[in-house]
Design a protein around this motif. Structure first.
Motif: not given
Ligand SMILES: Cc1ncc(COP(=O)(O)O)c(C=O)c1O
Length: 375
Positions: A95-97, A100, A123-125, A175, A208, A210-211, A237
């Motif tokens: 996952s994203g969290a 990170n 937002f980093h999860g 991000e 980051d 992730i998005q 994602k």
């Molecule tokens: C930029 C960013 N980092 C990290 C995350 C966390 O990802 P996850 O929900 O898969 O843990 C998100 C989720 O929206 C995000 O937008």
């Protein structure tokens, strides 16, 4: 047992999906411009993707990381090639969290320091660097967050330099384009200065993505619009088109050793075959070119709508800013026009995160509906 009620849901029950559309239990069709928090990159139930996962499941879905899994290596090679980071190494997680968290650990191990700099509205999860500002309240912050993270405004390099001079910072995390917080982004000068200062102060620069990654911004990674090379890049994602998978791309300056990181499910056969199919489709169907073409057309058209005060973001990671709270507008778009869109912690922003193969015609349909609900 009931569900732990921590987020509101719309009264829609999707039971199937194809391409840019989802269908509810009564057969009603919805145009999906949100892709479940921006995860749908190649479209719902894309045929080659479904086949790849199905075939893999029949063979082996999961075995631990104590054996050779050739799909992991194939994924790393392909991701390196398509993103332009062939000389980075890949650590896979779910996952994203997690991506990170692993990146922050690596930064701390590498530098021997532990404070993290993140940016306001980022937002980093649900991680130790988590922050999203809603109504001036920090949410999702673990209790020890204040000890480990410092949040600075974007594009204020002097403030960053002042913090780095204290010599206790292991990482700056940023991000490519802010997602949940509302589509703000660093400018090119800021990204370049961050890269320079991180080198000077022995700090790890984490992008980051992730998005904003996986082609969504019109380049493979959004920071590539600014010509920098982060030490670590996190992704999730769009990587799995809905199948849970995350990754950290790691520059060669950080050395691997046994036991440094670990995972039970990360990089399992099924997730890797899903992620590999995603990259195959992105490449074969030239989806990043499609992002740029349809985005330019859409932005030009949507800017003509008088109520749209500003269009933020890049590619198909866009935010339409209004001068009112968009909660009611989003509700009308779903219930009356059958179109999913996203919100942000900036309540005046309507987020658009469709599959990367959406057509201009489908985006035109949205514009017609938007005008209608705005009347
Ligand atoms: C930029 C960013 N980092 C990290 C995350 C966390 O990802 P996850 O929900 O898969 O843990 C998100 C989720 O929206 C995000 O937008």
């Amino acid at each position: 047992m009931d569900l732990f009620d921590v987020y509101p849901v719309y009264n829609v029950t999707p039971v199937s999906a194809k391409g840019c559309y989802v269908y509810d239990e009564k057969g009603a069709k919805y145009l999906d411009l949100y892709g479940g928090h921006g995860v749908i990159s190649i479209g719902h139930a894309q045929e080659d993707y479904v086949n790849a996962i199905t075939e893999q499941l029949k063979k082996i879905g999961f075995y631990s990381n104590s054996i050779i899994n050739p799909i992991q290596l194939a994924l790393a090679k392909k991701l390196g090639k398509l993103s332009g980071f062939e000389n980075y190494a890949l650590f896979l997680c779910n996952s994203g969290a997690e991506a990170n968290e692993n990146a922050l650990k690596l930064a701390s191990f590498h530098t021997g320091k532990k404070r993290v700099i993140a940016f306001e509205n980022a937002f980093h999860g649900r991680t130790s660097a988590a922050v999203a500002v809603t109504d001036n309240k920090k949410i999702n912050a673990p209790i020890n967050q204040q000890q480990v993270s410092t949040f600075l405004p974007l594009n204020e390099i002097d403030l960053v330099e002042k913090e780095l001079a204290k010599n206790d910072v292991c990482a700056i995390i940023i991000e490519g384009i802010q997602g949940v917080g509302g589509l703000d982004e660093g400018n090119t000068g800021f990204f370049k200065d961050l890269e320079r200062l991180c080198k000077k102060h022995d700090v790890i620069l984490i992008a980051d993505e992730i998005q904003s990654g996986y082609g969504r911004s019109g380049k493979f990674f959004a920071f590539q619009h600014h010509g920098i090379l982060p030490d670590l890049i996190t992704t999730a994602k769009g990587m799995g088109n809905g199948f849970p998978i995350g990754g950290v791309l790691i520059s060669s300056k950080i050395k691997a050793s046994y036991g440094l990181l670990g995972t039970t499910f990360g990089g399992n056969h099924l997730a890797c075959s899903a992620a590999l199919a995603v990259l195959d489709v992105i490449q074969r169907d030239d989806l990043i070119s499609n992002v740029n073409v349809v985005s330019a057309d859409f932005i030009e058209k949507v800017k003509q709508i008088p109520q749209v005060k500003k269009v933020k973001g890049k590619g198909l990671m866009l935010g339409l800013e209004f001068d009112f709270d968009v909660a009611e507008l989003r509700k009308k778009l779903i219930m009356e026009e059958h179109i999913f869109t996203g919100g942000a912690s900036n309540k005046k922003l309507l987020r658009i995160l469709p599959p990367l193969n959406i057509s201009s015609k489908q985006l035109d349909d949205f514009i017609i509906s938007l005008k209608k609900v705005l009347e």
